[in-house]
Design a protein around this motif. Structure first.
Motif, mmCIF file in Angstrom:
data_model
loop_
_atom_site.group_PDB
_atom_site.id
_atom_site.type_symbol
_atom_site.label_atom_id
_atom_site.label_comp_id
_atom_site.label_asym_id
_atom_site.label_seq_id
_atom_site.Cartn_x
_atom_site.Cartn_y
_atom_site.Cartn_z
ATOM 1 N N SER A 1 0.766 -1.225 -0.132
ATOM 2 C CA SER A 1 0.128 -0.064 0.195
ATOM 3 C C SER A 1 1.008 1.313 0.116
ATOM 4 O O SER A 1 0.576 2.393 -0.573
ATOM 5 C CB SER A 1 -0.888 -0.006 1.149
ATOM 6 O OG SER A 1 -1.734 -0.993 1.133
ATOM 7 N N ILE A 2 1.827 1.087 0.709
ATOM 8 C CA ILE A 2 2.753 2.484 0.787
ATOM 9 C C ILE A 2 3.306 2.590 -0.687
ATOM 10 O O ILE A 2 3.274 3.788 -1.042
ATOM 11 C CB ILE A 2 3.929 2.105 1.588
ATOM 12 C CG1 ILE A 2 3.767 2.297 2.999
ATOM 13 C CG2 ILE A 2 5.227 2.968 1.428
ATOM 14 C CD1 ILE A 2 4.802 1.905 4.134
ATOM 15 N N GLY A 3 3.756 1.778 -1.459
ATOM 16 C CA GLY A 3 4.071 2.053 -3.006
ATOM 17 C C GLY A 3 2.842 2.217 -3.783
ATOM 18 O O GLY A 3 3.341 2.965 -4.742
ATOM 19 N N ARG A 4 1.606 1.601 -3.526
ATOM 20 C CA ARG A 4 0.640 1.968 -4.359
ATOM 21 C C ARG A 4 0.076 3.369 -4.496
ATOM 22 O O ARG A 4 -0.446 3.874 -5.360
ATOM 23 C CB ARG A 4 -0.625 0.838 -4.095
ATOM 24 C CG ARG A 4 -1.857 1.016 -4.889
ATOM 25 C CD ARG A 4 -1.572 0.555 -6.377
ATOM 26 N NE ARG A 4 -2.483 0.846 -7.215
ATOM 27 C CZ ARG A 4 -3.419 -0.114 -7.452
ATOM 28 N NH1 ARG A 4 -3.461 -1.252 -6.868
ATOM 29 N NH2 ARG A 4 -4.321 0.229 -8.296
ATOM 30 N N ILE A 5 0.276 4.042 -3.247
ATOM 31 C CA ILE A 5 -0.224 5.453 -3.211
ATOM 32 C C ILE A 5 0.334 6.163 -4.100
ATOM 33 O O ILE A 5 -0.291 7.061 -4.890
ATOM 34 C CB ILE A 5 -0.322 5.784 -1.773
ATOM 35 C CG1 ILE A 5 -1.248 5.330 -0.847
ATOM 36 C CG2 ILE A 5 -0.540 7.141 -1.689
ATOM 37 C CD1 ILE A 5 -1.078 5.396 0.807
ATOM 38 N N PRO A 6 1.671 6.568 -4.139
ATOM 39 C CA PRO A 6 2.184 7.468 -5.118
ATOM 40 C C PRO A 6 2.096 7.076 -6.487
ATOM 41 O O PRO A 6 1.782 8.014 -7.354
ATOM 42 C CB PRO A 6 3.740 7.622 -4.635
ATOM 43 C CG PRO A 6 3.910 6.261 -3.716
ATOM 44 C CD PRO A 6 2.857 6.013 -3.256
ATOM 45 N N ILE A 7 2.143 5.716 -6.625
ATOM 46 C CA ILE A 7 1.973 5.189 -8.124
ATOM 47 C C ILE A 7 0.613 5.465 -8.800
ATOM 48 O O ILE A 7 0.418 5.933 -9.790
ATOM 49 C CB ILE A 7 2.343 3.616 -8.298
ATOM 50 C CG1 ILE A 7 3.680 3.487 -7.985
ATOM 51 C CG2 ILE A 7 1.865 3.231 -9.840
ATOM 52 C CD1 ILE A 7 4.229 2.041 -7.897
ATOM 53 N N GLU A 8 -0.360 5.211 -7.584
ATOM 54 C CA GLU A 8 -1.810 5.395 -8.197
ATOM 55 C C GLU A 8 -2.148 6.664 -8.429
ATOM 56 O O GLU A 8 -2.830 7.258 -9.080
ATOM 57 C CB GLU A 8 -2.846 5.085 -7.045
ATOM 58 C CG GLU A 8 -4.225 5.187 -7.325
ATOM 59 C CD GLU A 8 -4.669 3.957 -8.410
ATOM 60 O OE1 GLU A 8 -5.625 4.184 -9.244
ATOM 61 O OE2 GLU A 8 -3.819 2.989 -8.646
ATOM 62 N N SER A 9 -1.501 7.822 -7.816
ATOM 63 C CA SER A 9 -1.517 9.249 -7.843
ATOM 64 C C SER A 9 -1.315 9.826 -9.427
ATOM 65 O O SER A 9 -1.705 10.914 -9.636
ATOM 66 C CB SER A 9 -0.888 10.091 -6.721
ATOM 67 O OG SER A 9 0.469 9.709 -6.836
#
Length: 296
Positions: free
Chosen positions: A245-253
């Motif tokens: 989830s830590i990685g997904r947040i900036p990538i998803e943005s």
């Protein structure tokens, strides 16, 4: 000795993955090479890269989970029954989740719901469905050889590796890319594959690769943790929820195709919730270690 050989094979696979990336991506990102989503076509039958890579990711993840299950003395029949159910309902959950948040489109294109080979699987839906399957299996199956949290650890331990491979299906489908960019590693997207509103842009963030690389890192961390640092069943699951989830947040943005709930990106909202749950679960398990400690 066997663990060392297995680890060497794994590292060889990881290195090969990056070497292949270095060969393919520069020419693909520049637009010199532009791959078709179809790997092979025989008459009207199409074999797509997306489906092949999803199948490959499942097979490899299952193979690694089986090796770990043997170390934990889990019955083979239990493992493969749970894996089979998890795969079936995980795919259904991933598709249902995606359809729900794209209902305006699918309500007018009902047949398109079944075209999963063209993309459109949401990992959060797969996770929720697989968690439910493991829970029900351990509760319904008499004398199940693994507990709920132990089963989740086996699943989440290999899941990021499967995700890392599966993201390359997005590459061949020319989807799941990010916002326009002029960075040196920018990725070319042909006009027919550009999102509405981005027709005048040529180069975009390769968010599929960002997530693929991050998931591979998460897998290696979990691989080390489950073999060396895990004290209680469920800790691997907690770490997966946090790290992924830590990685997904900036990538998803950066994504141009996010699923939305009102004005909010669903994946970011879910990721924040999963980070909180993961942190809470990890500290709870460490505090109540005697109730969930590893059986030797």
């Amino acid at each position: 000795m066997k663990d060392k050989v297995f680890f060497n094979i794994l590292m060889f696979s990881v290195i090969s993955f990056f070497l292949i990336s270095l060969i393919i991506l520069p020419r693909s990102f520049s637009g010199e090479w532009y791959f078709s989503p179809i790997m092979l076509q025989i008459g009207r039958i199409e074999i797509r890269w997306y489906g092949v890579l999803i199948a490959l990711s499942i097979l490899l993840a299952t193979f690694i989970a089986e090796k770990e299950a043997k170390k934990e003395k889990i019955d083979e029949d239990d493992l493969f029954t749970a894996v089979s159910l998890g795969i079936i309902f995980g795919i259904l959950g991933a598709r249902l989740y995606y359809v729900i948040f794209n209902f305006d489109y699918f309500s007018g294109n009902l047949f398109a719901i079944f075209k999963i080979w063209q993309g459109g699987l949401a990992i959060h839906g797969a996770i929720l469905a697989a968690f439910l399957v493991v829970f029900l299996y351990t509760k319904i199956k008499k004398n199940c050889s693994f507990t709920f949290l132990q089963g989740l650890d086996l699943f989440t331990f290999v899941l990021p590796l499967a995700q890392s491979i599966g993201r390359w299906g997005n590459f061949f489908n020319h989807e799941a890319y990010g916002a326009p960019t002029n960075l040196p590693w920018k990725m070319y997207i042909a006009p027919q594959d550009r999102m509405i509103g981005y027709e005048s842009y040529e180069y975009f963030h390769p968010t599929f690769f960002y997530e693929s690389a991050w998931n591979l890192v998460v897998f290696l961390i979990l691989f080390y943790f489950i073999r060396n640092k895990r004290k209680s069943y469920g800790e691997v699951t907690a770490l997966y929820l946090i790290l992924y989830s830590i990685g997904r947040i900036p990538i998803e943005s950066l994504r141009t195709d996010s699923l939305y709930l009102g004005n909010f990106r669903v994946a970011i909202l879910i990721s924040i919730i999963l980070i909180i749950l993961g942190i809470g679960l990890f500290f709870y398990l460490r505090k109540k270690r005697k109730n969930f400690e590893i059986k030797e």
